[in-house]
Design a protein around this motif. Structure first.
Motif: not given
Length: 577
Positions: A495, A497-498, A509, A539-540
């Motif tokens: 993500a 934000e990470n 994670t 992401p994904e």
């Protein structure tokens, strides 16, 4: 000896001695002053010795250099100057020159005397309140002509203010202030006495006027000091006002007259100590100028009080700063211990479970259970070894042992190590060897560890994913100055934000499976080479990690903005190089 003290930034509290003609400052570990601020260039600036001191020279850094808040390319620096680079602020200080010989440490000559003395009240000539120092600074117009001239010319107080505003080291601070005191007040002896944690008075920054025998003890009256501390007011004392011997003219040629100024060092919160000054005159000198005229005056008392007030504030701030640094270090240690305890607890739970399986298998002669239990113990033993190696790698500064290295061969060895695991998990592995990477100057052991960490992280991310794919590629950049090792996966991604947190220690994670040190260790290894690890992720869709190394054994310019030039993984298909 000149020093640099980090007063703000990730390396806050560190001190570096300046002990050579040229000192380099930057992010790379080969610099004499090596910082961990990511906004600092690898080779940011130099301090160069000159006949009059040191000069600062910016080395074309990406974010520039500020000297006392102003951008500079080249400028002389002096004690107390602040240097801002990235998020880091360094203070340049120059210690007081040491005097040769055993007489240098004059604190050994100071003695607090406890003995019957004359009535203290009758010996006090003048007094001054503890807060008089701050009042005289706020309203200098109320002072006498002599004191106003001192304030107007910046001869003492403004120099003191300048000194205490820059110097963090208490000993150096008080030495500097005492030098300024002796410029303005003609004392024979002087010292600061600070309270320690137990309330005991410790002599600091002792001075004897030139020509005074340094082998003599400096007798500091405990009665006077305790009176000043208890009453919180400074005093000017003289033998003249109370000693009956002055009635006998014949004795005026046989005795010395001692005058003393002792003022409290009152800061914003408390009295941290005293400033003690004295002077001696022969009685012949006293008679020549009149019994009512001493060397010390009420103006000297007020000036000493003002200087002591400023020094006290600086001592308080220095102690507060040190306490804050210590608290942050303790907090960091506590967080580290908590994180390690969590990881070790999880590993030991698996070890205990495997041990129980082995014990049960031995009891029941179950070979299959024995094999499973032993594999579990071995696997978690390896995790403990890995954790210890990561901790050592992250905590220890090391110089890469550079040698020509074939990156294609290095990556092939790593893929061979993990190919069995990838096959078991149904992960497709693609390998794209590059050209021109057969003799890259790097530490093969360190880069092997960094790449292996990225590859195993990718395998962990791909576990259980449909059509999982891992791709590794090496390539030489078009200008031939840099080489890349790219590790891609079409896993769950990270993500946005990470992204800023993945290189922080103990951030993982993977839950209980990860140590949280793999990526920080990998980045540290690569940065020790003058390179960096960059990351892009959707992401994904997948993640792309790029190890970027310089082809020459030299420092290279920053890669600010490089993230924007790297194509992200495709949104509609598994990530490919």
């Amino acid at each position: 000896m000149p020093r640099l003290i980090v007063v703000r930034g990730v390396d806050e509290g560190k001190q570096f001695d300046i002990n050579s003609p040229v000192i380099t400052i930057g992010r790379h570990s080969t610099n004499a002053v090596s910082l961990h601020d990511t906004q600092v260039s690898r080779r940011h600036l130099e301090l160069r010795a000159t006949a009059s001191g040191y000069e600062l020279h910016d080395l074309g850094s990406g974010n520039g250099t500020l000297l006392n808040g102003r951008p500079v390319q080249s400028a002389p620096i002096r004690s107390g100057d602040s240097i801002t680079i990235g998020q880091t602020v360094l203070m340049f200080i120059v210690g007081r020159p040491e005097s040769p010989g055993p007489a240098n440490d004059l604190t050994e000559r100071v003695r607090l005397h406890t003995r019957p003395e004359q009535d203290l009240a009758s010996a006090i000539v003048r007094t001054v309140a503890a807060d008089a120092g701050s009042q005289i600074l706020a309203r200098p117009a109320a002072a006498t002509d002599w004191l106003r001239s001192r304030l107007a010319s910046l001869a003492a107080l403004y120099e003191t203010a300048e000194a205490v505003s820059h110097i963090l080291d208490v000993d150096q601070l008080l030495n500097t202030v005492m030098d300024l005191v002796f410029k303005s007040i003609e004392a024979d002896h002087g010292c600061f006495m600070l309270r320690d944690d137990d309330g005991q008075l410790i002599p600091k920054a002792v001075r004897y006027r030139d020509g005074i025998n340094r082998q003599e003890e400096l007798a500091v009256s405990r009665t006077v000091v305790e009176y000043v501390l208890h009453e919180k007011q400074g005093v000017l004392l003289s033998d003249i006002a109370s000693d009956n011997r002055f009635r006998q003219v014949d004795s005026l040629y046989r005795h010395n007259i001692r005058e003393v100024i002792c003022v409290p060092m009152k800061g914003r919160r408390e009295v941290v100590g005293v400033l003690f000054l004295d002077t001696q005159s022969t009685l012949k000198q006293v008679v020549s100028r009149g019994l009512e005229n001493g060397k010390f005056s009420e103006d000297h008392l007020h000036l000493a009080s003002a200087i002591a007030h400023q020094a006290a504030i600086a001592v308080e701030e220095s102690r507060y700063h040190q306490a804050l640094v210590n608290a942050e270090r303790l907090a960091a240690v506590g967080q580290t211990i908590a994180a390690l305890s969590h990881h070790i607890k999880n590993i030991m739970q698996a070890v205990r479970f495997g041990s129980d399986m082995v014990r049960s298998a031995l009891k029941n002669n179950d070979q299959e259970l024995l094999l499973k239990g032993w594999k579990l113990v071995e696997r978690n033993q390896a995790r403990i070894d890995e954790l210890i190696l990561d901790m050592l790698s992250y905590s220890k500064e090391r110089e890469p042992a550079l040698e020509p290295t074939d990156l294609n061969q290095l990556c092939e060895e790593i893929l061979e190590m993990v190919r069995g695991r990838a096959t078991e998990q149904g992960i497709t592995v693609e390998w794209h060897p590059g050209t021109g990477v057969a003799a890259v100057p790097c530490d093969p052991e360190g880069i092997h560890r960094a790449v292996l960490n990225l590859v195993t992280n990718a395998l962990d991310a791909l576990e259980g994913r449909p059509q999982a794919k891992l791709a590794v590629q090496t390539l030489l950049e078009a200008d031939g100055a840099w080489v890349k090792i790219i590790v891609l996966d079409n896993g769950p991604g990270i993500a946005p934000e990470n992204l800023d947190d993945i290189f922080k220690p103990f951030v993982s994670t993977k839950g209980s499976r990860g140590t949280g040190l793999g990526l920080p260790v990998s980045r540290k290894i690569v940065r020790e080479h003058g390179g960096d690890i960059l990351v892009q992720s959707i992401p994904e869709k997948g993640s792309k990690f790029i190890i970027r190394l310089p082809m020459k054994n030299a420092f290279a310019p920053d890669t600010t903005g490089l993230h924007a030039s790297l194509a992200p993984p495709e949104a509609s298909a598994p990530a490919t190089p």
